[in-house]
Write a protein that holds these residues in place. Sequence first.
Motif, PDB file in Angstrom:
ATOM      1  N   MET A   1       0.833  -1.181   0.000  1.00  0.00           N
ATOM      2  CA  MET A   1       0.000   0.000   0.000  1.00  0.00           C
ATOM      3  C   MET A   1       0.878   1.245   0.000  1.00  0.00           C
ATOM      4  N   SER A   2       0.437   2.262  -0.679  1.00  0.00           N
ATOM      5  CA  SER A   2       1.167   3.518  -0.780  1.00  0.00           C
ATOM      6  C   SER A   2       1.127   4.304   0.525  1.00  0.00           C
ATOM      7  N   THR A   3       2.163   5.100   0.729  1.00  0.00           N
ATOM      8  CA  THR A   3       2.201   6.021   1.857  1.00  0.00           C
ATOM      9  C   THR A   3       1.962   7.423   1.328  1.00  0.00           C
ATOM     10  N   ILE A   4       0.997   8.098   1.910  1.00  0.00           N
ATOM     11  CA  ILE A   4       0.642   9.457   1.514  1.00  0.00           C
ATOM     12  C   ILE A   4       1.116  10.389   2.615  1.00  0.00           C
ATOM     13  N   GLN A   5       1.854  11.419   2.225  1.00  0.00           N
ATOM     14  CA  GLN A   5       2.322  12.424   3.177  1.00  0.00           C
ATOM     15  C   GLN A   5       1.775  13.773   2.754  1.00  0.00           C
ATOM     16  N   ILE A   6       1.147  14.454   3.707  1.00  0.00           N
ATOM     17  CA  ILE A   6       0.591  15.779   3.453  1.00  0.00           C
ATOM     18  C   ILE A   6       1.403  16.783   4.253  1.00  0.00           C
ATOM     19  N   PHE A   7       2.021  17.719   3.550  1.00  0.00           N
ATOM     20  CA  PHE A   7       2.808  18.776   4.176  1.00  0.00           C
ATOM     21  C   PHE A   7       1.968  20.050   4.155  1.00  0.00           C
ATOM     22  N   ASP A   8       1.393  20.357   5.317  1.00  0.00           N
ATOM     23  CA  ASP A   8       0.489  21.495   5.467  1.00  0.00           C
ATOM     24  C   ASP A   8       1.262  22.789   5.674  1.00  0.00           C
ATOM     25  N   PRO A   9       0.649  23.922   5.318  1.00  0.00           N
ATOM     26  CA  PRO A   9       1.241  25.199   5.708  1.00  0.00           C
ATOM     27  C   PRO A   9       1.155  25.326   7.231  1.00  0.00           C
ATOM     28  N   ALA A  10       1.665  26.406   7.773  1.00  0.00           N
ATOM     29  CA  ALA A  10       1.590  26.625   9.219  1.00  0.00           C
ATOM     30  C   ALA A  10       0.127  26.753   9.632  1.00  0.00           C
ATOM     31  N   LEU A  11      -0.305  25.842  10.497  1.00  0.00           N
ATOM     32  CA  LEU A  11      -1.678  25.825  10.998  1.00  0.00           C
ATOM     33  C   LEU A  11      -1.644  25.951  12.512  1.00  0.00           C
ATOM     34  N   CYS A  12      -2.765  26.368  13.090  1.00  0.00           N
ATOM     35  CA  CYS A  12      -2.832  26.566  14.535  1.00  0.00           C
ATOM     36  C   CYS A  12      -2.767  25.260  15.321  1.00  0.00           C
ATOM     37  N   CYS A  13      -3.171  24.166  14.687  1.00  0.00           N
ATOM     38  CA  CYS A  13      -3.124  22.848  15.331  1.00  0.00           C
ATOM     39  C   CYS A  13      -2.792  21.818  14.258  1.00  0.00           C
ATOM     40  N   SER A  14      -2.768  20.556  14.621  1.00  0.00           N
ATOM     41  CA  SER A  14      -2.308  19.532  13.678  1.00  0.00           C
ATOM     42  C   SER A  14      -3.152  19.424  12.417  1.00  0.00           C
ATOM     43  N   THR A  15      -4.449  19.777  12.492  1.00  0.00           N
ATOM     44  CA  THR A  15      -5.315  19.674  11.317  1.00  0.00           C
ATOM     45  C   THR A  15      -5.800  21.026  10.807  1.00  0.00           C
ATOM     46  N   GLY A  16      -5.643  22.071  11.609  1.00  0.00           N
ATOM     47  CA  GLY A  16      -6.157  23.379  11.230  1.00  0.00           C
ATOM     48  C   GLY A  16      -7.638  23.537  11.515  1.00  0.00           C
ATOM     49  N   VAL A  17      -8.250  22.506  12.069  1.00  0.00           N
ATOM     50  CA  VAL A  17      -9.677  22.545  12.370  1.00  0.00           C
ATOM     51  C   VAL A  17      -9.828  22.912  13.845  1.00  0.00           C
ATOM     52  N   CYS A  18      -9.581  24.184  14.121  1.00  0.00           N
ATOM     53  CA  CYS A  18      -9.675  24.688  15.485  1.00  0.00           C
ATOM     54  C   CYS A  18      -9.923  26.191  15.418  1.00  0.00           C
ATOM     55  N   GLY A  19     -10.221  26.792  16.525  1.00  0.00           N
ATOM     56  CA  GLY A  19     -10.477  28.221  16.551  1.00  0.00           C
ATOM     57  C   GLY A  19     -11.889  28.557  16.128  1.00  0.00           C
TER      58      GLY A  19
END
Length: 118
Positions: A1-19
């Motif tokens: 199985m493939s490994t997918i890596q997501i390199f996010d911009p600077a976010l407030c938390c690990s997913t950006g789903v906060c605030g």
Amino acid sequence: MSTIQIFDPALCCSTGVCGVDVDQQLVDVSADVDWAKQNGAQIERFNLAQQPMAFAENPIVKGFLERSGAEALPLILVDGEVALAGRYPNRTELARWAAIDAVAEKPASSCCSGSKCC
């Protein structure tokens, strides 16, 4: 199985789903990543603000940032190769990269279809 890596911009938390002002795009990708993981996908996410060494230690990501800058993120690697940059993948793309059966992709959305509603 493939490994997918997501390199996010600077976010407030690990997913950006906060605030209080959450970007709907981040909500969608978080849900799609969770769905893909539940279906067996191997996905890692890295946040520039919280994990800068992951960006600096990966030669592909480091070169991308040197050429395009952090504003060009997110960057998605599949098995170490660039698969997508500048936007987040949708559920269909994640399913394809992770070899998830398309039937498992999305359940039927409401009971409304065509011109007929419940």
